[in-house]
Design an enzyme around this catalytic site. Structure first.
Site, PDB file in Angstrom:
ATOM      1  N   GLY A  23       1.599   4.897   0.021  1.00  0.00           N
ATOM      2  CA  GLY A  23       1.251   6.257   0.543  1.00  0.00           C
ATOM      3  C   GLY A  23       1.573   7.465   0.150  1.00  0.00           C
ATOM      4  CG  HIS A  78       5.840   5.935   5.740  1.00  0.00           C
ATOM      5  ND1 HIS A  78       7.123   5.976   5.609  1.00  0.00           N
ATOM      6  CD2 HIS A  78       5.477   6.556   6.893  1.00  0.00           C
ATOM      7  CE1 HIS A  78       7.355   6.605   6.836  1.00  0.00           C
ATOM      8  NE2 HIS A  78       6.363   7.401   7.125  1.00  0.00           N
ATOM      9  CB  SER A 128       0.324  12.555   4.878  1.00  0.00           C
ATOM     10  OG  SER A 128       1.142  10.961   4.697  1.00  0.00           O
ATOM     11  CG  HIS A 187       1.810   1.187   4.906  1.00  0.00           C
ATOM     12  ND1 HIS A 187       2.612   2.321   5.686  1.00  0.00           N
ATOM     13  CD2 HIS A 187       1.472   2.802   4.006  1.00  0.00           C
ATOM     14  CE1 HIS A 187       2.305   3.270   6.074  1.00  0.00           C
ATOM     15  NE2 HIS A 187       1.923   3.794   4.651  1.00  0.00           N
ATOM     16  CG  ASP A 199      -1.632   1.184   1.614  1.00  0.00           C
ATOM     17  OD1 ASP A 199      -1.239   1.947   0.436  1.00  0.00           O
ATOM     18  OD2 ASP A 199      -1.677   1.615   3.022  1.00  0.00           O
ATOM     19  CG  ASP A 218      -5.163   5.558   0.685  1.00  0.00           C
ATOM     20  OD1 ASP A 218      -6.077   5.969   0.111  1.00  0.00           O
ATOM     21  OD2 ASP A 218      -4.555   6.434   1.253  1.00  0.00           O
TER      22      ASP A 218
END
Lengths: 201, 201
Positions: free
Chosen positions: B10, B13, B91, B15, B8, B73
């Site tokens: 983002g 980051h 975030s 993930h 995932d 997401d």
């Protein structure tokens, strides 16, 4: 004592009141007696360089509150009312509750510009204009409006309940589109006047 | 199909979920089949450079919603539940309401780090740690906590009412100290798995 100038030094701007005329501008040498308050040491130095006789009102302000470290601009706005919620929407948004002349407490949120900047920095997808407030937002504009202005409105209601709302600061007009409240541009100055009238000369 | 990796991507980051082990790390070449979603084009390119066969799940995700432009997401987290409020605190903080499998709408707030940064940028006086939530804050720490985390809690209640709250994202644990909710670290991945299980191979 009629002929004086009030200066409220914020984090971002000098706010000046001269004969009921409000302006936001860079500071100069004034011909009249200057009373001021300040939350910004650097800008305060600039004022004092050009107006060495200017009088800081802060030591003369007495507020009925248990709050530690209340900003002097918030103190003055609070002084100006006896009952209600004071919302000062500038670089930050402060929300303070006054009941029978006593300050019950208050909170600090980022200002409207700060919210916008935060959204842009998180992702360019969030770089949208604010729009109307919806309970269930259906697109990015509505989602960031609810998540910033909506959150400010939520906290005003949470703190103030049904109390009267007084909106001041640069974004007062903007907020007044989203919440029932009276825009009082000179609320901080009204408080400063109260302090001056209680001074003994 | 047992041996796969979920990614995932983002705004901040990567993930990664590998055999139920969740991690946040820089991306490498994986030995297994990679399924991913992404809200960040640049980071997506990095993933595809190192894993050219990785499969973007986005085209296969179907959500019952009228919301235009829902981040992928958020779509996956929503897919993972049938009823309740999904709070993804990264975030940004996104708050989405799902009722009987239908997404009613959602909003976007700055993330916890973003709030902190905004406060620091407004004034160094606001550079304080978060503390407990008070209805009527009595100092700067309490005031900025109420004005950020308190505002998030306010909006969760405003959108979700009494619905069950699911907290995910990097700040889920932090938020769980301030609101009744279930921390589900892998909520987005649970949604991604649902999408994969509906793929026809």
């Amino acid at each position: 004592l009629e002929d004086y100038i009030l200066v409220d030094i914020g984090n971002t701007h000098f706010h000046v009141l001269d004969k009921k005329i409000y302006s936001t501008k860079e500071i100069k040498s004034f011909k009249k007696r200057v009373f001021y308050i300040s939350v910004n040491k650097e800008k305060e130095k600039l004022l004092l360089q050009k107006n060495p006789d200017a009088i800081n009102l802060e030591p003369f302000i007495k507020i009925d509150t248990n709050y530690q470290g209340l900003g002097v601009d918030r103190k003055c706005a609070i002084l100006a009312i006896d009952d209600g919620v004071v919302v000062d929407a500038g670089s930050a948004v402060t929300i303070d509750v006054v009941k029978n002349g006593k300050h019950l407490g208050g909170l600090i949120m980022p200002g409207i510009y700060s919210f916008k900047k935060a959204f842009c920095e998180i992702s360019q997808v969030l770089d949208k204009d604010f729009t109307s407030l919806k309970k269930y937002p259906q697109n990015t504009s509505e989602a960031i409006t609810a998540g910033s202005i909506g959150a400010i409105v939520c906290m005003i209601k949470s703190l103030g309940g049904e109390s009267r709302v007084y909106l001041t600061g640069g974004d007062a007009e903007l907020l007044s589109k989203y919440i029932d409240g009276e825009v009082v541009k000179n609320l901080v100055f009204e408080g400063m006047k109260k302090v001056i009238f209680n001074l003994k000369f």
